[in-house]
Design an enzyme around this catalytic site. Structure first.
Site, PDB file in Angstrom:
ATOM      1  N   ASP A  50      14.652  -5.322  -4.388  1.00 38.75           N
ATOM      2  CA  ASP A  50      13.374  -4.865  -5.147  1.00 38.75           C
ATOM      3  C   ASP A  50      13.724  -3.974  -6.669  1.00 38.75           C
ATOM      4  O   ASP A  50      15.059  -2.919  -6.634  1.00 38.75           O
ATOM      5  CB  ASP A  50      12.444  -4.562  -4.220  1.00 38.75           C
ATOM      6  CG  ASP A  50      11.692  -5.967  -4.217  1.00 38.75           C
ATOM      7  OD1 ASP A  50      12.315  -6.620  -4.362  1.00 38.75           O
ATOM      8  OD2 ASP A  50      10.737  -5.781  -3.380  1.00 38.75           O
ATOM      9  N   LYS A  71       9.762  -6.427  -9.355  1.00 37.89           N
ATOM     10  CA  LYS A  71       8.430  -7.619  -9.489  1.00 37.89           C
ATOM     11  C   LYS A  71       8.157  -6.503  -9.890  1.00 37.89           C
ATOM     12  O   LYS A  71       7.913  -5.536  -8.848  1.00 37.89           O
ATOM     13  CB  LYS A  71       7.582  -8.348  -8.251  1.00 37.89           C
ATOM     14  CG  LYS A  71       6.664  -9.079  -8.514  1.00 37.89           C
ATOM     15  CD  LYS A  71       6.426  -9.756  -7.684  1.00 37.89           C
ATOM     16  CE  LYS A  71       7.313 -10.243  -6.393  1.00 37.89           C
ATOM     17  NZ  LYS A  71       5.806  -9.067  -6.136  1.00 37.89           N
ATOM     18  N   MET A 186       0.274   2.393  -4.685  1.00 32.05           N
ATOM     19  CA  MET A 186      -0.297   1.565  -6.079  1.00 32.05           C
ATOM     20  C   MET A 186      -1.488   2.577  -6.623  1.00 32.05           C
ATOM     21  O   MET A 186      -2.275   1.190  -7.135  1.00 32.05           O
ATOM     22  CB  MET A 186      -0.350  -0.011  -5.844  1.00 32.05           C
ATOM     23  CG  MET A 186       0.798  -0.647  -5.168  1.00 32.05           C
ATOM     24  SD  MET A 186       0.991  -1.945  -4.884  1.00 32.05           S
ATOM     25  CE  MET A 186       0.806  -2.293  -3.117  1.00 32.05           C
TER      26      MET A 186
HETATM   27  N1  SAH Z   1       6.620  -1.199   1.327  1.00 31.53           N
HETATM   28  C1  SAH Z   1       7.018  -0.501   0.244  1.00 31.53           C
HETATM   29  C2  SAH Z   1       5.540   0.157  -0.547  1.00 31.53           C
HETATM   30  C3  SAH Z   1       5.645  -1.160  -1.395  1.00 31.53           C
HETATM   31  S1  SAH Z   1       4.282  -0.951  -2.533  1.00 31.53           S
HETATM   32  C4  SAH Z   1       6.974   0.782   1.248  1.00 31.53           C
HETATM   33  O1  SAH Z   1       6.581   0.900   2.202  1.00 31.53           O
HETATM   34  O2  SAH Z   1       7.075   2.214   0.658  1.00 31.53           O
HETATM   35  C5  SAH Z   1       4.773   0.070  -4.185  1.00 31.53           C
HETATM   36  C6  SAH Z   1       4.490   1.297  -4.261  1.00 31.53           C
HETATM   37  O3  SAH Z   1       4.047   2.471  -3.006  1.00 31.53           O
HETATM   38  C7  SAH Z   1       4.220   2.100  -5.563  1.00 31.53           C
HETATM   39  O4  SAH Z   1       3.140   1.559  -6.060  1.00 31.53           O
HETATM   40  C8  SAH Z   1       3.908   3.301  -4.838  1.00 31.53           C
HETATM   41  O5  SAH Z   1       3.000   3.360  -4.231  1.00 31.53           O
HETATM   42  C9  SAH Z   1       4.808   3.487  -3.226  1.00 31.53           C
HETATM   43  N2  SAH Z   1       5.847   4.358  -3.694  1.00 31.53           N
HETATM   44  C10 SAH Z   1       7.334   3.077  -3.045  1.00 31.53           C
HETATM   45  N3  SAH Z   1       8.370   3.635  -3.450  1.00 31.53           N
HETATM   46  C11 SAH Z   1       8.231   5.529  -3.636  1.00 31.53           C
HETATM   47  C12 SAH Z   1       8.471   6.539  -4.288  1.00 31.53           C
HETATM   48  N4  SAH Z   1       9.456   6.293  -4.247  1.00 31.53           N
HETATM   49  N5  SAH Z   1       8.062   7.312  -4.273  1.00 31.53           N
HETATM   50  C13 SAH Z   1       6.497   7.197  -4.825  1.00 31.53           C
HETATM   51  N6  SAH Z   1       5.730   6.289  -4.761  1.00 31.53           N
HETATM   52  C14 SAH Z   1       6.415   5.233  -3.908  1.00 31.53           C
END
Ligand code: SAH
Length: 283
Positions: A50, A71, A186
């Site tokens: 991703d 995405k 998000m």
């Molecule tokens: N499955 C992922 C979340 C996916 S949704 C998890 O468990 O972390 C995507 C959202 O995750 C982003 O919009 C943000 O809010 C958060 N996110 C993912 N990676 C991030 C990072 N390195 N720093 C800050 N927010 C992050």
């Protein structure tokens, strides 16, 4: 020095041809990968990753074909179906497939949907959890997602639904009233509406908040603010997604626990930010 690390001999699972391992990559820092993730990366024929997966993580699978399935920002879910079907296709073609998703695959990551499609098509699946950004990302900012003096519960919320809008199915009033600490994924696009809804429901404007963007990567940035100022401060700072928003007094703990600042030689800003007036270990 990626090639110096090999797993100790033992009963590590084999990624068999025709299987898909649905694997969390953690929030960014490759050091936060699990050993099962490394094991899968080293065996895969194909890695489908991703947008939020750091490129350095793919270095663990030099033998594999790398396919980008990015995405971002709650775009229409038609593509999600394409990704799931692509996984089915690759597995049916006898590939060893590693599906690599940011954070944890089952936390706002549509991992459940992908796994369901695979299983519906008779493709065998292993799930490898990862460190979710809402926990590990906050830890890298020095914010403990629970802290005994602050909260006995955490509420994880998404700021987007499938349409890319603020989720209408969420009862923001109930969340504002019931959630001790809120961790919002998000949330950047709709931060003004989210903060507004929380304020309207009675959360105080001076409630501490933090925004952690690109957490655990070299580009990590942390903004400390308040619920009342969060939207304006984000706009002014120019901070970009991906970012985690945290609403609650646990953010104050960063004044003592910002370990990255300590590593840079800075002094803690406040040894007792919650004003307990006694050493932390006495209860
Ligand atoms: N499955 C992922 C979340 C996916 S949704 C998890 O468990 O972390 C995507 C959202 O995750 C982003 O919009 C943000 O809010 C958060 N996110 C993912 N990676 C991030 C990072 N390195 N720093 C800050 N927010 C992050």
């Amino acid at each position: 020095m990626t090639d110096s690390l090999s797993l100790p001999s033992g009963n590590w699972p084999q990624l068999e041809p025709g299987w898909v391992w649905l694997c969390g990559a953690g929030p960014g820092d490759p050091g936060l990968l699990t050993l099962h993730a490394i094991n899968g990366l080293q065996q895969a024929d194909v890695v489908i990753y991703d947008a939020l997966v750091q490129k350095a993580i793919l270095d663990w699978a030099p033998q594999a074909e790398h396919i980008y399935a990015g995405k971002r920002g709650g775009k229409p879910s038609a593509k999600q179906r394409d990704i799931s079907l692509r996984l089915v296709e690759l597995a049916k073609a006898g590939k060893r497939v590693l599906r690599l998703k940011g954070g944890d695959p089952f936390v706002f990551g549509r991992g459940g949907e992908e796994a369901q499609t695979l299983i519906q098509h008779g493709v065998p699946v292993r799930i490898i959890p990862g460190i979710s950004a809402g926990i590990g990302g906050l830890a890298y900012a020095g914010i403990p997602v629970t802290h005994r003096d602050v909260n006995q519960s955490v509420t994880f919320v998404t700021g987007h639904d499938q349409t890319g809008e603020t989720p209408t199915s969420l009862n923001w009033k109930a969340i504002a009233e019931g959630a001790q600490v809120l961790v919002i994924y998000m949330g950047m696009k709709h931060v003004e509406r989210i903060a507004g809804a929380l304020l309207d429901a009675g959360r105080p404007a001076d409630e501490p908040c933090a925004v952690v963007s690109s957490a655990t990567t070299e580009d990590q940035q942390v903004l400390e603010t308040t619920l009342g100022n969060m939207a304006a401060d984000i706009a002014e700072s120019g901070l970009e997604p991906p970012a985690i928003l945290c609403v609650g007094r646990s953010v104050l703990m960063r004044q003592v626990l910002d370990w990255q600042a300590l590593m840079r030689g800075e002094a803690p800003r406040n040894l007792d930010p919650l004003g307990r007036g006694r050493p932390a270990e006495t209860s």
